[in-house]
Motif scaffolding. Structure first.
Motif, PDB file in Angstrom:
ATOM      1  N   ALA A  12       0.830  -1.206   0.000  1.00 28.55           N
ATOM      2  CA  ALA A  12       0.000   0.000   0.000  1.00 28.55           C
ATOM      3  C   ALA A  12       0.866   1.258   0.000  1.00 28.55           C
ATOM      4  N   GLU A  13       1.986   1.237   0.750  1.00 28.85           N
ATOM      5  CA  GLU A  13       2.895   2.382   0.758  1.00 28.85           C
ATOM      6  C   GLU A  13       3.561   2.568  -0.594  1.00 28.85           C
ATOM      7  N   LEU A  14       3.903   1.439  -1.254  1.00 29.82           N
ATOM      8  CA  LEU A  14       4.570   1.547  -2.556  1.00 29.82           C
ATOM      9  C   LEU A  14       3.664   2.152  -3.621  1.00 29.82           C
ATOM     10  N   VAL A  15       2.412   1.742  -3.636  1.00 32.72           N
ATOM     11  CA  VAL A  15       1.492   2.254  -4.662  1.00 32.72           C
ATOM     12  C   VAL A  15       0.757   3.513  -4.187  1.00 32.72           C
ATOM     13  N   GLU A  16       1.034   3.946  -2.931  1.00 32.88           N
ATOM     14  CA  GLU A  16       0.514   5.195  -2.382  1.00 32.88           C
ATOM     15  C   GLU A  16      -1.006   5.224  -2.312  1.00 32.88           C
ATOM     16  N   VAL A  17      -1.581   4.123  -1.792  1.00 28.75           N
ATOM     17  CA  VAL A  17      -3.013   4.047  -1.519  1.00 28.75           C
ATOM     18  C   VAL A  17      -3.177   3.385  -0.161  1.00 28.75           C
ATOM     19  N   SER A  18      -4.402   3.394   0.340  1.00 27.01           N
ATOM     20  CA  SER A  18      -4.667   2.753   1.627  1.00 27.01           C
ATOM     21  C   SER A  18      -4.763   1.237   1.474  1.00 27.01           C
ATOM     22  N   LYS A  19      -4.667   0.514   2.612  1.00 28.59           N
ATOM     23  CA  LYS A  19      -4.792  -0.945   2.590  1.00 28.59           C
ATOM     24  C   LYS A  19      -6.175  -1.356   2.103  1.00 28.59           C
ATOM     25  N   ALA A  20      -7.192  -0.597   2.471  1.00 33.64           N
ATOM     26  CA  ALA A  20      -8.543  -0.922   2.018  1.00 33.64           C
ATOM     27  C   ALA A  20      -8.647  -0.789   0.497  1.00 33.64           C
ATOM     28  N   SER A  21      -7.994   0.238  -0.059  1.00 35.78           N
ATOM     29  CA  SER A  21      -8.019   0.414  -1.505  1.00 35.78           C
ATOM     30  C   SER A  21      -7.284  -0.726  -2.200  1.00 35.78           C
ATOM     31  N   VAL A  22      -6.164  -1.170  -1.605  1.00 35.17           N
ATOM     32  CA  VAL A  22      -5.419  -2.304  -2.181  1.00 35.17           C
ATOM     33  C   VAL A  22      -6.319  -3.535  -2.263  1.00 35.17           C
ATOM     34  N   LYS A  23      -7.036  -3.837  -1.175  1.00 34.71           N
ATOM     35  CA  LYS A  23      -7.914  -5.007  -1.170  1.00 34.71           C
ATOM     36  C   LYS A  23      -9.023  -4.861  -2.200  1.00 34.71           C
ATOM     37  N   ASN A  24      -9.543  -3.623  -2.351  1.00 35.51           N
ATOM     38  CA  ASN A  24     -10.601  -3.386  -3.339  1.00 35.51           C
ATOM     39  C   ASN A  24     -10.077  -3.585  -4.751  1.00 35.51           C
ATOM     40  N   TYR A  25      -8.885  -3.029  -5.034  1.00 31.98           N
ATOM     41  CA  TYR A  25      -8.298  -3.175  -6.367  1.00 31.98           C
ATOM     42  C   TYR A  25      -7.969  -4.630  -6.669  1.00 31.98           C
ATOM     43  N   VAL A  26      -7.442  -5.368  -5.665  1.00 36.25           N
ATOM     44  CA  VAL A  26      -7.094  -6.775  -5.876  1.00 36.25           C
ATOM     45  C   VAL A  26      -8.324  -7.602  -6.208  1.00 36.25           C
ATOM     46  N   THR A  27      -9.402  -7.315  -5.505  1.00 41.14           N
ATOM     47  CA  THR A  27     -10.643  -8.050  -5.764  1.00 41.14           C
ATOM     48  C   THR A  27     -11.114  -7.833  -7.195  1.00 41.14           C
ATOM     49  N   ILE A  28     -11.061  -6.572  -7.659  1.00 35.48           N
ATOM     50  CA  ILE A  28     -11.488  -6.266  -9.030  1.00 35.48           C
ATOM     51  C   ILE A  28     -10.560  -6.950 -10.029  1.00 35.48           C
ATOM     52  N   LEU A  29      -9.242  -6.914  -9.769  1.00 33.61           N
ATOM     53  CA  LEU A  29      -8.296  -7.550 -10.680  1.00 33.61           C
ATOM     54  C   LEU A  29      -8.491  -9.069 -10.717  1.00 33.61           C
ATOM     55  N   GLU A  30      -8.685  -9.669  -9.564  1.00 33.93           N
ATOM     56  CA  GLU A  30      -8.878 -11.122  -9.511  1.00 33.93           C
ATOM     57  C   GLU A  30     -10.165 -11.523 -10.199  1.00 33.93           C
ATOM     58  N   ASP A  31     -11.203 -10.662 -10.128  1.00 35.62           N
ATOM     59  CA  ASP A  31     -12.443 -10.958 -10.843  1.00 35.62           C
ATOM     60  C   ASP A  31     -12.219 -10.959 -12.351  1.00 35.62           C
ATOM     61  N   CYS A  32     -11.203 -10.183 -12.804  1.00 31.77           N
ATOM     62  CA  CYS A  32     -10.881 -10.124 -14.239  1.00 31.77           C
ATOM     63  C   CYS A  32      -9.827 -11.169 -14.627  1.00 31.77           C
ATOM     64  N   GLY A  33      -9.432 -12.037 -13.678  1.00 32.97           N
ATOM     65  CA  GLY A  33      -8.502 -13.115 -13.998  1.00 32.97           C
ATOM     66  C   GLY A  33      -7.074 -12.888 -13.550  1.00 32.97           C
ATOM     67  N   TYR A  34      -6.806 -11.775 -12.874  1.00 30.35           N
ATOM     68  CA  TYR A  34      -5.437 -11.530 -12.416  1.00 30.35           C
ATOM     69  C   TYR A  34      -5.165 -12.370 -11.170  1.00 30.35           C
ATOM     70  N   VAL A  35      -3.914 -12.855 -11.051  1.00 33.45           N
ATOM     71  CA  VAL A  35      -3.546 -13.735  -9.956  1.00 33.45           C
ATOM     72  C   VAL A  35      -2.444 -13.079  -9.131  1.00 33.45           C
ATOM     73  N   VAL A  36      -2.704 -12.997  -7.810  1.00 26.00           N
ATOM     74  CA  VAL A  36      -1.702 -12.521  -6.876  1.00 26.00           C
ATOM     75  C   VAL A  36      -1.202 -13.720  -6.067  1.00 26.00           C
ATOM     76  N   VAL A  37       0.104 -13.838  -5.960  1.00 24.21           N
ATOM     77  CA  VAL A  37       0.696 -14.987  -5.275  1.00 24.21           C
ATOM     78  C   VAL A  37       0.338 -14.953  -3.798  1.00 24.21           C
ATOM     79  N   ARG A  38       0.111 -16.123  -3.223  1.00 25.38           N
ATOM     80  CA  ARG A  38      -0.176 -16.241  -1.801  1.00 25.38           C
ATOM     81  C   ARG A  38       0.857 -17.179  -1.151  1.00 25.38           C
TER      82      ARG A  38
END
Length: 209
Positions: A12-38
């Protein structure tokens, strides 16, 4: 492969947004098929690639007006290169605040100038009206003075009754003085004649010799 791994907070600090925004963006990206490593605990581990994708997503959404879902579809498309979306330079907060303050001061200065201009225009209008009034009064005085001068000239060319009476009185006094002078002259002449002895005849003069 990218070796750097970031937690959600660090990301969140690197992309200069809040943690809540990161989770929101990740959810939208994952809905479009993007994969974040776990990791083994199923926590997301973000990489440098994710940083580039998120920055591209934010740039497309905030700077180019795309909706988040539309921007997500762009960044997850095959062959997308994050560097193709160059983010606009971001002003530093301090510089932005200084700029805002300078703009406020400038706006206040401009407002003050506008107020002064309005007051000046009001004074100019009042002065113009006063000048017009003075010109009207001046023309009126000129007309009255001209009428007065013409009246005086006419009166000077036509002697008044009082002036004629004074002339008549002076003439009568002069006549009276001349009459007195003439009377005195006559009396003096008669007196001289009475005092002069009679002349002797030739016979008398011979006898006196």
């Amino acid at each position: 492969m990218n070796s750097s791994k970031y937690t959600t907070a660090d990301f969140a600090e690197l992309v200069e947004v809040s943690k809540a925004s990161v989770k929101n963006y990740v959810t939208i990206l994952e809905d479009c098929g993007y994969v974040v490593v776990r990791d083994h605990r199923n926590y997301r581990q973000f990489t440098d690639r994710d940083v580039d994708i998120f920055k591209a997503l934010i740039a497309l959404s905030k700077e180019r007006g795309l909706k988040l879902k539309e921007a997500a579809q762009v960044v997850v498309a095959p062959g997308f290169k994050p560097e193709s979306v160059a983010p606009q330079p971001v002003l530093e907060v301090a510089r932005y605040e200084d700029l805002c303050q300078s703009m406020e001061l400038l706006a206040g200065h401009v407002y003050g100038i506008e107020q002064q201009n309005e007051q000046l225009l009001t004074l100019i209008q009042a002065q113009r009206q006063q000048n017009e009034l003075l010109m009207t009064q001046n023309n009126t005085l000129k007309q009255e003075l001209g009428s007065m001068m013409q009246h005086l000239v006419e009166k000077a060319n036509e002697p008044s009754a009082m002036h004629q009476q004074q002339l008549d009185r002076v003439e009568m006094q002069n006549n009276a003085i001349m009459n007195v002078i003439n009377s005195l002259r006559v009396e003096q002449r008669e007196q001289v004649i009475e005092e002069k002895p009679p002349e002797k005849g030739i016979f008398a003069r011979m006898m006196n010799k």
